[in-house]
Write an enzyme that holds these catalytic residues in place. Structure first.
Site, PDB file in Angstrom:
ATOM      1  N   GLY A   1       0.840  -1.190   0.000  1.00  0.00           N
ATOM      2  CA  GLY A   1       0.000   0.000   0.000  1.00  0.00           C
ATOM      3  C   GLY A   1       0.872   1.235   0.000  1.00  0.00           C
ATOM      4  O   GLY A   1       1.995   1.214   0.515  1.00  0.00           O
TER       5      GLY A   1
ATOM      6  N   GLN B   1       3.074   9.880   1.216  1.00  0.00           N
ATOM      7  CA  GLN B   1       4.342   9.157   1.295  1.00  0.00           C
ATOM      8  C   GLN B   1       5.251   9.441   0.101  1.00  0.00           C
ATOM      9  O   GLN B   1       6.424   9.086   0.135  1.00  0.00           O
ATOM     10  CB  GLN B   1       4.096   7.653   1.404  1.00  0.00           C
ATOM     11  CG  GLN B   1       3.453   7.250   2.714  1.00  0.00           C
ATOM     12  CD  GLN B   1       3.237   5.758   2.753  1.00  0.00           C
ATOM     13  OE1 GLN B   1       2.240   5.250   2.257  1.00  0.00           O
ATOM     14  NE2 GLN B   1       4.201   5.050   3.332  1.00  0.00           N
TER      15      GLN B   1
ATOM     16  N   CYS C   1       5.806  -0.110   7.597  1.00  0.00           N
ATOM     17  CA  CYS C   1       5.435   1.011   6.746  1.00  0.00           C
ATOM     18  C   CYS C   1       6.653   1.425   5.939  1.00  0.00           C
ATOM     19  O   CYS C   1       7.760   1.512   6.478  1.00  0.00           O
ATOM     20  CB  CYS C   1       4.942   2.178   7.605  1.00  0.00           C
ATOM     21  SG  CYS C   1       4.445   3.625   6.667  1.00  0.00           S
ATOM     22  N   LEU C   2       6.455   1.680   4.652  1.00  0.00           N
ATOM     23  CA  LEU C   2       7.575   2.082   3.797  1.00  0.00           C
ATOM     24  C   LEU C   2       8.222   3.380   4.271  1.00  0.00           C
ATOM     25  O   LEU C   2       9.397   3.612   4.013  1.00  0.00           O
ATOM     26  CB  LEU C   2       7.104   2.227   2.347  1.00  0.00           C
ATOM     27  CG  LEU C   2       6.629   0.940   1.674  1.00  0.00           C
ATOM     28  CD1 LEU C   2       6.052   1.234   0.298  1.00  0.00           C
ATOM     29  CD2 LEU C   2       7.743  -0.085   1.604  1.00  0.00           C
TER      30      LEU C   2
ATOM     31  N   HIS D   1      -4.592   1.423   7.505  1.00  0.00           N
ATOM     32  CA  HIS D   1      -3.224   1.943   7.603  1.00  0.00           C
ATOM     33  C   HIS D   1      -3.016   3.075   6.596  1.00  0.00           C
ATOM     34  O   HIS D   1      -2.524   4.149   6.940  1.00  0.00           O
ATOM     35  CB  HIS D   1      -2.219   0.812   7.360  1.00  0.00           C
ATOM     36  CG  HIS D   1      -0.792   1.226   7.350  1.00  0.00           C
ATOM     37  ND1 HIS D   1       0.083   0.895   8.362  1.00  0.00           N
ATOM     38  CD2 HIS D   1      -0.066   1.961   6.466  1.00  0.00           C
ATOM     39  CE1 HIS D   1       1.281   1.401   8.083  1.00  0.00           C
ATOM     40  NE2 HIS D   1       1.209   2.050   6.930  1.00  0.00           N
ATOM     41  N   GLU D   2      -3.395   2.842   5.340  1.00  0.00           N
ATOM     42  CA  GLU D   2      -3.188   3.858   4.299  1.00  0.00           C
ATOM     43  C   GLU D   2      -4.073   5.074   4.514  1.00  0.00           C
ATOM     44  O   GLU D   2      -3.637   6.209   4.293  1.00  0.00           O
ATOM     45  CB  GLU D   2      -3.395   3.256   2.909  1.00  0.00           C
ATOM     46  CG  GLU D   2      -2.431   2.150   2.539  1.00  0.00           C
ATOM     47  CD  GLU D   2      -0.955   2.498   2.741  1.00  0.00           C
ATOM     48  OE1 GLU D   2      -0.576   3.669   2.548  1.00  0.00           O
ATOM     49  OE2 GLU D   2      -0.183   1.592   3.085  1.00  0.00           O
TER      50      GLU D   2
ATOM     51  N   HIS E   1      -2.618   7.717   6.777  1.00  0.00           N
ATOM     52  CA  HIS E   1      -1.678   8.647   6.153  1.00  0.00           C
ATOM     53  C   HIS E   1      -2.397   9.890   5.624  1.00  0.00           C
ATOM     54  O   HIS E   1      -1.838  10.984   5.652  1.00  0.00           O
ATOM     55  CB  HIS E   1      -0.924   7.973   4.993  1.00  0.00           C
ATOM     56  CG  HIS E   1       0.194   7.090   5.426  1.00  0.00           C
ATOM     57  ND1 HIS E   1       1.320   7.566   6.061  1.00  0.00           N
ATOM     58  CD2 HIS E   1       0.373   5.759   5.301  1.00  0.00           C
ATOM     59  CE1 HIS E   1       2.145   6.567   6.307  1.00  0.00           C
ATOM     60  NE2 HIS E   1       1.592   5.445   5.859  1.00  0.00           N
TER      61      HIS E   1
END
Length: 184
Positions: free
Chosen positions: A45, A50, A98-99, A140-141, A144
């Site tokens: 994701g 991000q 998380c990236l 989660h996304e 953001h």
């Protein structure tokens, strides 16, 4: 095109994202670039903040984890202006990463089921009920887009235990297999 992923400490990760209009310039190209960036980083994701854009857009391709989580088989979505309209009372505690937080994985409690409304890549209205890991990825996304990150959801003790890792990320003292944009 592979874009750099903004890491912890970047102000944009704490900013509430703006609504995306139908006339957003080069939206289809941006979506393709986000999928390319996410896949290159071996993520499932990616939200627009991000990659440095404060807009309400996210992409998901969770097929990578479908052997462990069958509900993620062929779960590939573009979500524009997503809004979670229902969260189940039942929660599940599972490890997440998380990236934007390379090297950090923590257990996070999330709703087991959600209902979400969003526009797809063609700006068609969609509404779905999701459960399990698919629901987790979306939650989660979506965080953001609200200027929140997954470490906000862990205990203060776990945050303190990760303090040195977080400091390394802020200082850019990390190595990743993907392109990042550290603070500074």
């Amino acid at each position: 095109m592979i874009l750099p992923i903004y890491t912890y400490g970047q102000a944009i990760l704490r900013k509430k994202a703006e609504t995306v209009g139908k006339d957003y310039p080069d939206l289809k190209k941006l979506i393709d670039n986000m999928f390319d960036t996410m896949c290159h980083a071996e993520g499932i994701g990616l939200a627009a903040p991000q990659i440095g854009l404060s807009i309400r857009l996210l992409v998901i391709d969770a097929d990578l984890v479908s052997q462990s989580y069958p509900e993620c088989k062929d779960f590939k979505r573009v979500m524009i202006n997503p809004e979670i309209t229902e969260l189940s009372r039942e929660t599940i505690l599972l490890e997440e990463g998380c990236l934007s937080f390379p090297g950090i994985h923590e257990k996070v409690s999330r709703a087991a089921k959600i209902r979400i409304r969003y526009k797809d890549a063609d700006f068609n209205e969609q509404e779905e009920e999701l459960e399990g890991f698919a629901a987790r990825v979306v939650q989660h996304e979506c965080e953001h887009l609200e200027g929140e990150v997954f470490i906000d959801d862990i205990s203060p003790i776990r945050r303190r235990l990760n303090k040195s890792k977080l400091n390394h990320i802020v200082k850019g003292n990390i190595s990743c297999s993907y392109k990042i944009k550290p603070v500074g």
